[in-house]
Design a protein around this motif. Structure first.
Motif, PDB file in Angstrom:
ATOM      1  N   ALA A  65       0.819  -1.214   0.000  1.00 32.44           N
ATOM      2  CA  ALA A  65       0.000   0.000   0.000  1.00 32.44           C
ATOM      3  C   ALA A  65       0.854   1.267   0.000  1.00 32.44           C
ATOM      4  O   ALA A  65       0.536   2.232  -0.688  1.00 32.44           O
ATOM      5  CB  ALA A  65      -0.946  -0.002   1.192  1.00 32.44           C
TER       6      ALA A  65
ATOM      7  N   THR B 291       2.185   1.865  -3.522  1.00 33.44           N
ATOM      8  CA  THR B 291       1.125   2.333  -4.414  1.00 33.44           C
ATOM      9  C   THR B 291       0.822   3.804  -4.137  1.00 33.44           C
ATOM     10  O   THR B 291       0.676   4.595  -5.075  1.00 33.44           O
ATOM     11  CB  THR B 291      -0.147   1.487  -4.227  1.00 33.44           C
ATOM     12  N   LYS B 292       0.746   4.200  -2.886  1.00 31.45           N
ATOM     13  CA  LYS B 292       0.509   5.603  -2.539  1.00 31.45           C
ATOM     14  C   LYS B 292       1.647   6.477  -3.063  1.00 31.45           C
ATOM     15  O   LYS B 292       1.416   7.550  -3.627  1.00 31.45           O
ATOM     16  CB  LYS B 292       0.382   5.762  -1.032  1.00 31.45           C
ATOM     17  N   TYR B 293       2.866   6.014  -2.922  1.00 27.03           N
ATOM     18  CA  TYR B 293       4.045   6.733  -3.414  1.00 27.03           C
ATOM     19  C   TYR B 293       3.957   6.934  -4.928  1.00 27.03           C
ATOM     20  O   TYR B 293       4.203   8.017  -5.433  1.00 27.03           O
ATOM     21  CB  TYR B 293       5.287   5.937  -3.031  1.00 27.03           C
TER      22      TYR B 293
ATOM     23  N   MET C 112       1.230   6.952  -6.802  1.00 26.85           N
ATOM     24  CA  MET C 112       0.111   7.842  -7.117  1.00 26.85           C
ATOM     25  C   MET C 112       0.501   9.304  -6.942  1.00 26.85           C
ATOM     26  O   MET C 112       0.024  10.165  -7.670  1.00 26.85           O
ATOM     27  CB  MET C 112      -1.094   7.530  -6.234  1.00 26.85           C
ATOM     28  N   GLU C 113       1.363   9.606  -5.983  1.00 25.87           N
ATOM     29  CA  GLU C 113       1.750  10.991  -5.716  1.00 25.87           C
ATOM     30  C   GLU C 113       2.519  11.613  -6.875  1.00 25.87           C
ATOM     31  O   GLU C 113       2.565  12.823  -7.005  1.00 25.87           O
ATOM     32  CB  GLU C 113       2.591  11.065  -4.438  1.00 25.87           C
TER      33      GLU C 113
END
Length: 79
Positions: free
Chosen positions: A43, A46-48, A50-51
């Motif tokens: 997770a 994935t967040k990294y 998306m940024e």
């Protein structure tokens, strides 16, 4: 706004993420489809990822690409 649009399935994976970045840098509107199932253990990664994507030209759909009629329905609603 650009009229060039690309759809990337599995866009939060390694290859898909880099493709999305490449197309965004080339002034494409990008739609990414990913069900994120394989990303549950990653997770933070994935967040990294998306940024780093330009959300003004990116549309992210969290869904399976096994249902093309649902994809068509979602994309038909885009302007």
């Amino acid at each position: 706004m650009t009229d060039r649009h690309v759809l990337i399935t599995g866009g939060m994976g390694f290859i898909g993420h880099h493709l999305a970045k490449m197309y965004l840098e080339s002034n494409f509107k990008v739609t990414v489809i990913d069900n994120l199932i394989s990303h549950r253990d990653h997770a933070a990664l994935t967040k990294y990822r998306m940024e780093f994507l330009d959300h003004k030209k990116l549309n992210f759909l969290q869904m399976s690409c096994n249902t093309p009629y649902m994809i068509n329905e979602k994309l038909s609603g885009e302007s």
